[in-house]
Write a protein that holds these residues in place. Structure first.
Motif, mmCIF file in Angstrom:
data_model
loop_
_atom_site.group_PDB
_atom_site.id
_atom_site.type_symbol
_atom_site.label_atom_id
_atom_site.label_comp_id
_atom_site.label_asym_id
_atom_site.label_seq_id
_atom_site.Cartn_x
_atom_site.Cartn_y
_atom_site.Cartn_z
ATOM 1 N N GLU A 66 -1.314 -7.573 -4.827
ATOM 2 C CA GLU A 66 -1.527 -7.564 -3.380
ATOM 3 C C GLU A 66 -0.424 -8.311 -2.625
ATOM 4 O OE1 GLU A 66 -3.859 -8.549 -5.571
ATOM 5 O OE2 GLU A 66 -5.237 -6.845 -5.519
ATOM 6 N N ARG A 67 0.251 -9.229 -3.298
ATOM 7 C CA ARG A 67 1.266 -10.015 -2.594
ATOM 8 C C ARG A 67 2.496 -9.205 -2.199
ATOM 9 N NH1 ARG A 67 5.258 -12.808 -6.162
ATOM 10 N NH2 ARG A 67 4.722 -12.311 -8.302
ATOM 11 N N VAL A 68 2.631 -7.971 -2.697
ATOM 12 C CA VAL A 68 3.764 -7.145 -2.271
ATOM 13 C C VAL A 68 3.434 -6.325 -1.031
ATOM 14 C CG1 VAL A 68 4.589 -7.011 -4.666
ATOM 15 C CG2 VAL A 68 3.284 -5.100 -3.701
ATOM 16 N N LEU A 69 2.168 -6.230 -0.676
ATOM 17 C CA LEU A 69 1.770 -5.421 0.489
ATOM 18 C C LEU A 69 2.452 -5.930 1.754
ATOM 19 C CD1 LEU A 69 -2.048 -4.990 -0.240
ATOM 20 C CD2 LEU A 69 -0.241 -3.254 -0.464
ATOM 21 N N GLY A 70 2.958 -5.002 2.541
ATOM 22 C CA GLY A 70 3.627 -5.342 3.786
ATOM 23 C C GLY A 70 5.102 -5.678 3.635
ATOM 24 N N HIS A 71 5.580 -5.732 2.396
ATOM 25 C CA HIS A 71 6.982 -6.061 2.137
ATOM 26 C C HIS A 71 7.768 -4.793 1.802
ATOM 27 C CE1 HIS A 71 6.472 -10.463 2.016
ATOM 28 N NE2 HIS A 71 5.284 -10.189 1.482
ATOM 29 N N SER A 72 9.072 -4.902 1.913
ATOM 30 C CA SER A 72 9.953 -3.825 1.488
ATOM 31 C C SER A 72 10.104 -3.874 -0.032
ATOM 32 C CB SER A 72 11.330 -3.999 2.143
ATOM 33 O OG SER A 72 12.293 -3.199 1.484
ATOM 34 N N PRO A 73 10.190 -2.725 -0.695
ATOM 35 C CA PRO A 73 10.420 -2.770 -2.141
ATOM 36 C C PRO A 73 11.748 -3.433 -2.496
ATOM 37 C CG PRO A 73 10.653 -0.520 -1.328
ATOM 38 C CD PRO A 73 10.103 -1.343 -0.202
ATOM 39 N N PHE A 74 12.736 -3.353 -1.595
ATOM 40 C CA PHE A 74 14.025 -3.988 -1.845
ATOM 41 C C PHE A 74 13.910 -5.514 -1.898
ATOM 42 C CE2 PHE A 74 15.081 0.086 0.110
ATOM 43 C CZ PHE A 74 16.032 0.568 -0.767
ATOM 44 N N GLU A 75 12.946 -6.039 -1.178
ATOM 45 C CA GLU A 75 12.759 -7.486 -1.103
ATOM 46 C C GLU A 75 12.228 -8.059 -2.419
ATOM 47 O OE1 GLU A 75 10.013 -10.586 1.546
ATOM 48 O OE2 GLU A 75 10.130 -8.472 2.106
ATOM 49 N N LEU A 76 11.443 -7.263 -3.143
ATOM 50 C CA LEU A 76 10.723 -7.810 -4.292
ATOM 51 C C LEU A 76 11.039 -7.143 -5.628
ATOM 52 C CD1 LEU A 76 7.269 -8.129 -2.503
ATOM 53 C CD2 LEU A 76 8.792 -10.001 -3.148
ATOM 54 N N MET A 77 11.886 -6.143 -5.644
ATOM 55 C CA MET A 77 12.046 -5.366 -6.877
ATOM 56 C C MET A 77 12.680 -6.150 -8.022
ATOM 57 S SD MET A 77 14.986 -2.720 -5.675
ATOM 58 C CE MET A 77 16.704 -3.186 -5.550
ATOM 59 N N TRP A 78 13.330 -7.276 -7.744
ATOM 60 C CA TRP A 78 13.909 -8.096 -8.813
ATOM 61 C C TRP A 78 12.991 -9.236 -9.235
ATOM 62 C CZ3 TRP A 78 17.715 -6.376 -11.618
ATOM 63 C CH2 TRP A 78 18.599 -5.445 -11.072
ATOM 64 N N ASP A 79 11.774 -9.257 -8.737
ATOM 65 C CA ASP A 79 10.827 -10.325 -9.061
ATOM 66 C C ASP A 79 10.112 -10.000 -10.376
ATOM 67 O OD1 ASP A 79 8.833 -12.207 -9.265
ATOM 68 O OD2 ASP A 79 8.134 -11.989 -7.197
ATOM 69 N N ASP A 80 10.600 -10.573 -11.473
ATOM 70 C CA ASP A 80 10.032 -10.289 -12.788
ATOM 71 C C ASP A 80 8.581 -10.737 -12.924
ATOM 72 O OD1 ASP A 80 12.508 -9.301 -13.493
ATOM 73 O OD2 ASP A 80 13.092 -11.049 -14.671
ATOM 74 N N SER A 81 8.156 -11.676 -12.105
ATOM 75 C CA SER A 81 6.782 -12.172 -12.225
ATOM 76 C C SER A 81 5.742 -11.133 -11.792
ATOM 77 C CB SER A 81 6.598 -13.454 -11.402
ATOM 78 O OG SER A 81 6.597 -13.166 -10.008
ATOM 79 N N LEU A 82 6.189 -10.043 -11.162
ATOM 80 C CA LEU A 82 5.258 -8.999 -10.734
ATOM 81 C C LEU A 82 4.699 -8.200 -11.903
ATOM 82 C CD1 LEU A 82 7.173 -7.638 -7.633
ATOM 83 C CD2 LEU A 82 5.116 -9.050 -7.634
ATOM 84 N N GLY A 83 5.373 -8.227 -13.020
ATOM 85 C CA GLY A 83 4.971 -7.416 -14.163
ATOM 86 C C GLY A 83 5.776 -6.132 -14.213
ATOM 87 N N ALA A 84 5.948 -5.627 -15.429
ATOM 88 C CA ALA A 84 6.862 -4.512 -15.665
ATOM 89 C C ALA A 84 6.483 -3.246 -14.903
ATOM 90 C CB ALA A 84 6.941 -4.225 -17.170
ATOM 91 N N GLY A 85 5.205 -2.863 -14.929
ATOM 92 C CA GLY A 85 4.808 -1.604 -14.292
ATOM 93 C C GLY A 85 5.016 -1.605 -12.789
#
Length: 201
Positions: A66-85
């Motif tokens: 849920e913490r990615v909601l409202g964000h751009s995918p470019f902002e978070l796509m390098w965040d490994d803590s999100l999990g691989a999928g």
């Protein structure tokens, strides 16, 4: 085009092992490898990104999506803590927003295609011979074998080599069972000399 994440869906696919290899797969304790988690990310512009993972094996399980909601995918796509999928789905969506193949987000293109090997867990030379023949009949050009000290690797590779066409390759994965260089080097040199179909250790 807008690029804010508006929705995330995760669902599990249960892809059962074929009965022919079920005993080996379950004996190895990898029965959970038949459980695949698919992640679907939707952006407010209608773009959808997809990711997948073997949730009980992959380096990072999806959590707190849920913490990615409202964000751009470019902002978070390098965040490994999100999990691989989820991370994979963000890369997929970002590439679609940018209008480029996903590899452009990672760097230069290094190949036009990617080899896919047929694979089973460790089994007897006789069973690997059947698996290699199955792989050829399905159109595969390589097989990845799990080499273990309780099976004769020479016999396994010989049987696979004999049953497969000249262009077929064998990838041998010891998972550290060779223990050290003094064990590994003589055996690997012997296999390389005697079995030209071996391409990867």
């Amino acid at each position: 085009m807008s690029a804010k994440i508006t929705g995330i869906e995760r669902f599990t696919l249960q892809v059962p092992f074929v009965d022919r290899v079920r005993p080996e797969m379950e004996r190895a304790g990898i029965h959970t490898w038949s459980e695949l988690e698919i992640t679907r990310v939707e952006l407010d512009g209608g773009i959808v990104g997809w990711g997948e993972t073997i949730q009980n094996y992959t380096w990072g399980r999806v959590k707190d999506e849920e913490r990615v909601l409202g964000h751009s995918p470019f902002e978070l796509m390098w965040d490994d803590s999100l999990g691989a999928g989820l991370q994979m789905a963000l890369f997929d969506a970002a590439g679609k927003v940018a209008g480029v193949p996903l590899y452009r987000l990672l760097g230069d293109k290094h190949r036009e295609w990617c080899a896919i090997s047929f694979w089973d867990h460790d089994m007897s030379p006789e069973k690997y011979e059947v698996e290699a023949e199955t792989a050829v009949n399905l159109g595969y050009t390589s097989i990845k074998i799990k080499t273990r000290p309780w099976w004769d690797v020479r016999e396994t590779v010989r049987r696979i080599s004999d049953i497969t066409p000249d262009h077929f390759h064998i990838d041998a994965d010891w998972n550290a069972f060779l223990n050290n260089a003094s064990n590994a080097i003589p055996l690997l040199r012997e296999l390389e000399r005697d079995f030209p179909k071996i391409k990867i250790y």
